[in-house]
Design an enzyme around this catalytic site. Sequence first.
Site, PDB file in Angstrom:
ATOM      1  N   ALA A 109      85.801  47.176  88.246  1.00  0.00           N
ATOM      2  CA  ALA A 109      84.281  46.405  88.519  1.00  0.00           C
ATOM      3  C   ALA A 109      83.737  46.537  86.840  1.00  0.00           C
ATOM      4  CB  ALA A 109      83.872  47.866  89.291  1.00  0.00           C
ATOM      5  N   CYS A 110      85.166  46.073  85.924  1.00  0.00           N
ATOM      6  CA  CYS A 110      84.064  46.159  84.314  1.00  0.00           C
ATOM      7  C   CYS A 110      84.280  45.721  83.569  1.00  0.00           C
ATOM      8  CB  CYS A 110      83.915  47.376  83.971  1.00  0.00           C
ATOM      9  SG  CYS A 110      82.654  48.770  83.680  1.00  0.00           S
ATOM     10  N   ILE A 111      85.782  45.452  84.011  1.00  0.00           N
ATOM     11  CA  ILE A 111      86.671  45.171  82.003  1.00  0.00           C
ATOM     12  C   ILE A 111      86.572  43.557  82.368  1.00  0.00           C
ATOM     13  CG2 ILE A 111      88.856  45.459  80.695  1.00  0.00           C
ATOM     14  CD1 ILE A 111      87.075  47.365  80.276  1.00  0.00           C
ATOM     15  N   SER A 145      82.765  41.920  82.901  1.00  0.00           N
ATOM     16  CA  SER A 145      81.344  41.982  81.929  1.00  0.00           C
ATOM     17  C   SER A 145      81.873  40.707  81.003  1.00  0.00           C
ATOM     18  CB  SER A 145      81.732  43.239  81.026  1.00  0.00           C
ATOM     19  OG  SER A 145      81.605  44.457  81.832  1.00  0.00           O
TER      20      SER A 145
END
Length: 452
Positions: free
Chosen positions: A277-279, A282
């Site tokens: 859900a991040c890399i 963002s």
Amino acid sequence: MNLETSHHQALRQRIAARDARVAVVGLGYVGLPLALTAHDKGFDTTGLDLNPQRVARINQGAQVLSYLAPDRIARAVDSGRFRATQDAAALAEADIILICVPTPLTDSQDPDMRFVAAAAETVAQHLRPGQLVVLESSVWPGATTTLVQPLLEARGLRAGVDFFLGFSPEREDPGNDKFDTQNIPKVVGADDPLSLRLIEEFYRTIVTRAVPVSSTATAEAVKLVENSFRTVNIALVNELKTALDAMGVDVWEVIDAAATKPFGFMPFYPGPGIGGACIPVSPAYLAWRAADAGADTPIINLARSSNDAVPGALARRMAERLAPDDADPDQPLTGQRILLMGIAYKRDVEDTRRSPALVLLQELEKLGARVDYHDPFFPRLSEVGEYPQLAGRESVPLTAENLNRYGAVAVITDHSAPDYALVAREAAMIFDTRNVFAKKGIEVSGGRLVKL
Ligand SMILES: NC(=O)c1ccc[n+]([C@@H]2O[C@H](COP(=O)([O-])OP(=O)(O)OC[C@H]3O[C@@H](n4cnc5c(N)ncnc54)[C@H](O)[C@@H]3O)[C@@H](O)[C@H]2O)c1
């Protein structure tokens, strides 16, 4: 003494004495470990989540995140100082409110701030003078000031005066056994000195180190820069993999040797693409905000599309190896059975969000293959939100008999649990996207191993 100072001093004293009450909004991969850390450091902690099953399971002490110590949630609940609730009224009781809700992308791959806005509106309904509110979700620079603050101030209380507001990016790395919430330094930012002092003092009591920066926008940018750095480097190393393969050079050996340089080089390793859900998310937030501010981000954009293309490229490389000479060019893998090992987006986590394995699975099927998976964290696919068509599929047990049924086994996510020696003995052909056999010192005889 004016009101502002008395609120500020009162909360500082409560933080120092550990009798400030903490509320965490969103008990996911980030919010739950954070809430447990606040509890473990002595704070009375309440977690608010919209998901009734999650709230109930946490209150039963169930281990809802596999990588947490088995009895950590149960111990917290038993202490009487930790609870989960769906009732937002609990926010009024809190002195410190930490918001950890999702920040995904919309269908058009732009920031989806609906969860943050909804959470801010909920907090606003219960906001009272003297509270500290900290946003932890990964957002674009300026979001705390221009989106969250006006929602919180809608009923007349002013940030930095009546209540305190800041941003602190999450650096949680699920499944990392060296670094957890408690020992990862925490960047903290606020737009006024009183809020900054409070937020710094609070995080200093629960994590190893608080790193203050001059504004919420700076703290927001820190997170996006960290993840964009990873995104670009992962794209680079996957490109290097392809280039070095073409020269007959092993990229993993090159990187391990390069990593002995004590300065100026940081190792990144090839893989099946990026997930979580991040890399992958963002950099999209950073690029979107940069475009809004009139700046270009061509390197980030290229890295994103290059990473997105990896699973499709892997499927084509597998087809080149497996397809017979007379194969149908559109469906070259017709009649082939392939087992994917690991469908979580990374090692030892029960999380398939944006997992490249799920993209690869579907790419291989488009090429005609019959694809199954093995993943100890997913006995059955029930909640693959992005791909409802995959629901109901079941993990194939890793036995010699089962392995013999497949023309190839592809290691996509190198979970710790599987018996890789068994795979090395039994699989007809192995595609290894993680270099796991070399890392474990397991030999695969007969030229059956392809480092993909
Ligand atoms: N997962 C990671 O490894 C990671 C690492 C660093 C940062 N982050 C960031 O942290 C944030 C949270 O991510 P996550 O992985 O913990 O998400 P998650 O999906 O695991 O958990 C979010 C939780 O929030 C709950 N929720 C949503 N809206 C709510 C509301 N209005 N009120 C109460 N609860 C609500 C959901 O039910 C869910 O349980 C995101 O911004 C993410 O980018 C995640």
